[in-house]
Design a protein around this motif. Structure first.
Motif, PDB file in Angstrom:
ATOM      1  N   ASP A 190      -3.160 -64.676 -65.118  1.00  0.00           N
ATOM      2  CA  ASP A 190      -2.940 -65.931 -65.838  1.00  0.00           C
ATOM      3  C   ASP A 190      -3.930 -66.087 -66.982  1.00  0.00           C
ATOM      4  O   ASP A 190      -3.576 -66.554 -68.071  1.00  0.00           O
ATOM      5  N   ALA A 191      -5.185 -65.704 -66.744  1.00  0.00           N
ATOM      6  CA  ALA A 191      -6.184 -65.805 -67.804  1.00  0.00           C
ATOM      7  C   ALA A 191      -5.845 -64.874 -68.963  1.00  0.00           C
ATOM      8  O   ALA A 191      -5.956 -65.245 -70.145  1.00  0.00           O
ATOM      9  N   ALA A 194      -2.946 -66.343 -70.876  1.00  0.00           N
ATOM     10  CA  ALA A 194      -3.344 -67.456 -71.740  1.00  0.00           C
ATOM     11  C   ALA A 194      -4.006 -66.935 -73.003  1.00  0.00           C
ATOM     12  O   ALA A 194      -3.752 -67.429 -74.113  1.00  0.00           O
ATOM     13  N   GLU A 195      -4.847 -65.912 -72.855  1.00  0.00           N
ATOM     14  CA  GLU A 195      -5.500 -65.324 -74.027  1.00  0.00           C
ATOM     15  C   GLU A 195      -4.476 -64.649 -74.938  1.00  0.00           C
ATOM     16  O   GLU A 195      -4.521 -64.779 -76.162  1.00  0.00           O
ATOM     17  N   LEU A 197      -1.320 -65.401 -75.118  1.00  0.00           N
ATOM     18  CA  LEU A 197      -0.484 -66.422 -75.730  1.00  0.00           C
ATOM     19  C   LEU A 197      -1.177 -67.044 -76.938  1.00  0.00           C
ATOM     20  O   LEU A 197      -0.536 -67.386 -77.931  1.00  0.00           O
ATOM     21  N   ALA A 198      -2.520 -67.197 -76.845  1.00  0.00           N
ATOM     22  CA  ALA A 198      -3.269 -67.798 -77.945  1.00  0.00           C
ATOM     23  C   ALA A 198      -3.377 -66.862 -79.143  1.00  0.00           C
ATOM     24  O   ALA A 198      -3.483 -67.317 -80.285  1.00  0.00           O
ATOM     25  N   GLN A 228       6.700 -65.480 -72.767  1.00  0.00           N
ATOM     26  CA  GLN A 228       5.614 -65.433 -71.800  1.00  0.00           C
ATOM     27  C   GLN A 228       6.114 -64.959 -70.441  1.00  0.00           C
ATOM     28  O   GLN A 228       5.430 -64.210 -69.740  1.00  0.00           O
TER      29      GLN A 228
END
Length: 537
Positions: A190-191, A194-195, A197-198, A228
């Motif tokens: 998940d981390a 998120a990275e 996705l950013a 995602q």
């Protein structure tokens, strides 16, 4: 996933106790297979409660060992009313012998008939200071790494730990360790997501989607998309491909489970060997055992010669068991044995053979529900679910529709002899407004049909129900007076229309399920959900 209801299992002995313990272990294993990371802590505490009550002890504790500064830290615990929890943290020098056993991957048992060795005097003093009268501690292991420890303590009276109980506590520790390790990986994933996705750029909708744009967004050969949901699946593929772990691929019909299986094989150490596929739903129950495990000449009527089974052929390679939920119950035990030991016998032979085949299974069915209802072995479900991958349906990754459409247009252009090079914004919007019950396979069929009827270079979508279109037949819902309707209404009208054109044939030649690009059972389920019935039935 919520914890299962508490099990009431009597304290017995001998074979009866063994049977109850096996039932407890099976239920725990099944409950941990698909638990979400956020629900894991609650399920661990509930499981400790069930085991404590089953064993007839007073407290169950789960913890980790911090090498620096050298201490035991409690993470989860459950105790009977009036029993104090384990103080945390506890310095390593209070339990030097126990910590040494945990670090060595060995269990520690103390109580009635199980004294500690002379070198554990410090541990014995600490145990008595905590008010304990019996204790069993087993390590939580992943490969050769110690993740933590699992203990069960008796305070009010001594407990006699049998060898069988300690062995099964080790199996339970394995279930807990796998669940905790998966939580760690999910949180790390998940981390990373998120990275990612950013940092990654979002695909912008343009008037024309060119081939270069599609290829730019494709990291896997035929797995197209930049959503995602798909990225998460591809990262899971990268994680597990290099191992030899069994993989269970879950997802609706038409989502691309076969492509995921191929991607796993092509990125594995076995990529230079063939990928062996078996469709468990396509073979009669009388032949599938022979297909999987082979047979000797004369093993049954029609066995005119010796035949190697797919597991024998897949030795050193990968075998994909499609539609594993359709495997007959009587063969599931034999498959479980192959997964556990790699051993099997051909039909008509008593010679035990071995295979080093990596198993990748796939299904569109709910195996956990089947296991609860007796249609699938829980122990086989647990064994297959070492690393489950759920392929998202197309309705959950609609941002991939533009890329998938462009990919199919590019791939079909030569086959159909059409010069479609542009996908207008209104075409993409129309495709994204549909719910896609048949998933990617249905999208491919619609794109092919649309290319056939498109006269020029611009794609004209054909074959989808239009917003505001009138419903056919008495069983479909009456159209709204507004121009916009819900996706469920659009889906209901489309399925009703296709079924009517196919004379309500769900199976057989020219059936509605094939036209929609979905499994017949999935179609029946959607018809029940949407309230679709044949007029006059």
């Amino acid at each position: 996933m919520s914890s299962s209801p508490d099990m009431t299992l009597p304290e017995t002995s001998g074979d009866t106790e063994d049977g109850h313990f096996e039932d407890l272990l099976t239920h725990l294993a099944v409950s941990f297979v698909n638990v979400e990371p956020l629900a894991l802590d609650e399920l661990l505490v509930a499981s400790l409660r069930r085991i404590v009550r089953f064993l007839g002890v007073d407290r169950g504790t789960l913890g980790r060992y911090d090498m620096l500064p050298g201490q035991l830290v409690t993470t989860h615990t459950w105790a009977l009313p009036g029993i104090e929890p384990v103080p945390s943290p506890i310095a390593e020098d209070r339990f030097p012998y126990m910590v040494g056993q945990i670090r060595a991957g060995q269990a520690l048992v103390w109580g009635k008939g199980n004294p500690l060795p002379p070198g554990a005097a410090a541990d014995l003093q600490s145990l008595r200071a905590l008010g304990l009268r019996s204790l069993a501690v087993v390590p939580l292991m992943s490969a050769r790494e110690v993740l933590g420890w699992l203990s069960f303590a008796a305070v009010r009276r001594e407990h006699d730990w049998s060898e069988g109980q300690v062995r099964r506590l080790g199996l339970i520790a394995g279930v807990f360790a796998n669940a905790l390790l998966r939580k760690q990986k999910d949180l790390a994933l998940d981390a990373a997501m998120a990275e990612n996705l950013a940092l990654r750029r979002r695909v912008e909708a343009e008037n024309a989607v060119w081939r270069e744009q599609v290829l730019h967004c494709r990291d896997f050969d035929d797995l197209v998309g930049d959503s995602q949901a798909l990225r998460r699946v591809l990262m899971q593929v990268e994680q597990v491909a290099a191992t030899d772990s069994t993989v269970l691929i879950l997802g609706e019909t038409g989502t691309g489970k076969d492509l995921i299986a191929t991607a796993i094989h092509e990125r594995s150490r076995r990529a230079d060997r063939p990928l062996i596929r078996v469709n468990c739903a396509a073979l009669p129950a009388t032949l599938i055992e022979s297909e999987l495990f082979g047979h000797e000449k004369g093993a049954f009527t029609g066995a005119m010669s010796r035949k190697m089974g797919r597991f024998e052929v897949a030795d050193g390679a990968t075998i994909v068991l499609d539609e594993i939920g359709e495997l007959p119950l009587e063969l599931q035990a034999k498959l479980l044995r192959v997964l556990q030991t790699g051993e099997f016998e051909r039909l008509g032979s008593t010679k035990t053979r071995k295979t080093d085949a990596r198993v990748v299974a796939s299904t569109n069915r709910d195996l956990q529900a089947m296991a609860r209802e007796g249609g699938f072995r829980p122990d086989l479900f647990y064994r297959l679910g070492v690393f489950p991958i759920t392929v998202p349906p197309l309705r959950e990754r609609k941002e991939d529709i533009a890329l998938l459409t462009a990919y199919f247009v590019d791939r079909l252009r030569g086959k159909l002899g059409r010069q479609v090079t542009q996908i207008p914004d209104e075409a993409v919007a129309e495709l994204m407004a549909y719910d896609w019950p048949g998933n990617v396979r249905e999208l491919e069929n619609i794109v092919e049909r649309s290319m056939i009827v498109s006269p020029g270079s611009r794609l004209q979508v054909d074959g989808l129900p239009r917003l505001g279109a009138a419903s056919s037949g008495a069983s479909a819902a009456a159209p709204s007076s507004d121009d916009w309707r819900t996706l469920s209404e659009v889906e209901r009208d489309h399925i009703f229309s296709v079924c009517e054109r196919c004379a309500w044939r769900i199976n057989g030649r020219g059936n509605a399920a094939d036209r929609l690009g979905i499994n017949p059972n999935t179609l029946r389920s959607r018809m029940r959900k949407l309230g679709i019935e044949r007029p006059g039935s």
